[in-house]
Enzyme design. Sequence first.
Site, PDB file in Angstrom:
ATOM      1  N   ASP A  45      37.746  38.951  34.328  1.00 43.55           N
ATOM      2  CA  ASP A  45      38.445  39.130  33.051  1.00 43.55           C
ATOM      3  C   ASP A  45      38.792  37.756  32.479  1.00 43.55           C
ATOM      4  OD1 ASP A  45      40.520  38.882  35.148  1.00 43.55           O
ATOM      5  OD2 ASP A  45      41.913  39.132  33.481  1.00 43.55           O
TER       6      ASP A  45
ATOM      7  N   GLU B  20      43.305  39.586  36.286  1.00 42.03           N
ATOM      8  CA  GLU B  20      44.117  38.435  36.686  1.00 42.03           C
ATOM      9  C   GLU B  20      44.857  37.830  35.510  1.00 42.03           C
ATOM     10  OE1 GLU B  20      45.332  34.366  37.571  1.00 42.03           O
ATOM     11  OE2 GLU B  20      43.848  34.999  36.075  1.00 42.03           O
TER      12      GLU B  20
END
Length: 454
Positions: free
Chosen positions: A91, A157
Site C-alpha cells: 500500500d 501500513e
Amino acid sequence: MSQPLADAVRSLMDRARTDLAELVAFPSVADPRQFPAEECEKAARWVADAFAAEGLTNLQLLDTPDGTQSVYGELPGPEGAPTVLLYSHYDVQPPLDEDAWLSPAFELTERDGRWYGRGAADCKGNILMHLTALRALRQVYGDAYPVGLKIIVEGSEEQGTGGLERYAEAHPELLAADVIVIGDAGNFAPGLPTVTTSLRGMTVVEVSITTLAGNLHSGAFGGAAPDALQSLVRVLASLHDENGDVAVAGLSADQTWEGVQYPEEKFRADAKVLDGVSLTGTGTVADRLWARPSVTVLGIDAPPVIGATSSVQAAAKALVSLRVPPGMDSAAAQDALVAHLEAQVPLGAKVTVERQGNGSAFLADTTGPAYEAMGAAMAEAFGTPMVSSGEGGSIPLCNTLRSLYPQAEIVLIGVEEPTTQIHAVNESVDPRELELMALSEALFLRRYAELRSV
C-alpha cells in the site's frame, strides 16, 4: 566481492524496472474513500504471483481485521537452516497534489537517472529489492535458497490501522522466524549502507471544534460570533513553544541522540528547506528527528481559498500526528495529546477528539549474528562499512513482532534514502541503490546461513 551474485543482480535490473512499473501502476492507497479497494487487491495478487514465480509456496492473501489483505508465502530451507522472514508493504501514500508531479504519480518514469512514481521507494521499491535478491540467488545457485524463507507483504501500513498486527497476534505461529528483515527503511545517504536501529512510534488523533449551529455572514456577525476555524488555529498553535519544540504537558522534549549525527547543512539540502527559513526546534537535528517527540498537523478541514464565502465558520477539523521516541509510552503520549487539545480550546467551544492509529517506538538489539552478517554483506556490496542510524518514522509492526518472537533479530533496511521524497510529490528511487541493496540482501542470506551453521 561475490562477482557472480553482483553480475546476476545487475543483469536483473531491467526486469526490476519493468516489474516496478507494473506495481506502481496500481494506485494501492488503502483508503476506499480515495481509491477503489480493487486496486489494492490487484496489487496484492501481483505480489503473490511474483513471489510464487520465485519458488515460494503456500501463497495466501490473508484477510486482516482492518479489511485489507496481506500477502504470505513460505519455503522451507535445507535441513537445520535458519528461517528468515522478509517484510514489506504494497500500500502507498495518496499522491497528494497530482498537478505538482512532474510525471504521472502512478506511471513509473525515468528522469535524470532516477525512477519516479508513488511507491517507487516506499515501499514497492523494497518489494523489488526482496524479489531481485531472491532471483539473483536462484540464478547463481539454483532453486535451493540457503535459508528457510517466509514473506509477508502488508496492505495497510501507511494507514496505521493495525490489520497485520492484529492478525499476527491471532496467529502467532505464522510469522515465527530466526531473523526478520524489514524492507521499509533506507540508507542514511546515497551510497552509505545503513541499518535503522531506532524508530519513533506514532499516534494520530482527529480534533473537531464546533461553535455555531451554522455558518454566519462575517459582516453581520463577525467580531462577536465565535469562529470555529480561528479557535482551531489557536489550539494547533499551542502544540509548540516559541522555539518550535513540542509544548504538550507530560511529553519530554529534551532527549539527546548519541549515534550518528545529521549535519544541519545536509538536512537542509535533503529536506529542501528554502533559503532564509529556520529549522524547527532546538538541539541537534538527530535529537529532533530520532530522540524527541514531534507533532505535525496532517490536514485541516476548512473552506478552500477559491470559492470561500464571507462567513464565520461554525465547525473545523484537523488531523494531528504525534511521533514518539523510544522510551516514551505511546498510549500515555496519546493521552497527553488529547488532554492538551481539550484544555486549549478557547471560548468554551465544543470539542471532540477521536483517537485513531497508535504504534509504539522501537529500538533494535544489534548484538546478534544477523547484524554481523548484514554488516559484512553491506560492506561487500557497497565497498564501505555499514553504519546505523535512527528513523523518525514509524513501523508499528516491529514491536508486535518483537513481543511475539522475542528471540528473533529484527533488521531494518531498504532503498528509501533521503532524496527519495517518500510521502511527498515526485517520489523516486535511485536504481543504483536498489541494485546495491538487492545485492546486500542476497549476500546477507548466504552469510547468515553460514554463520548459523558454524
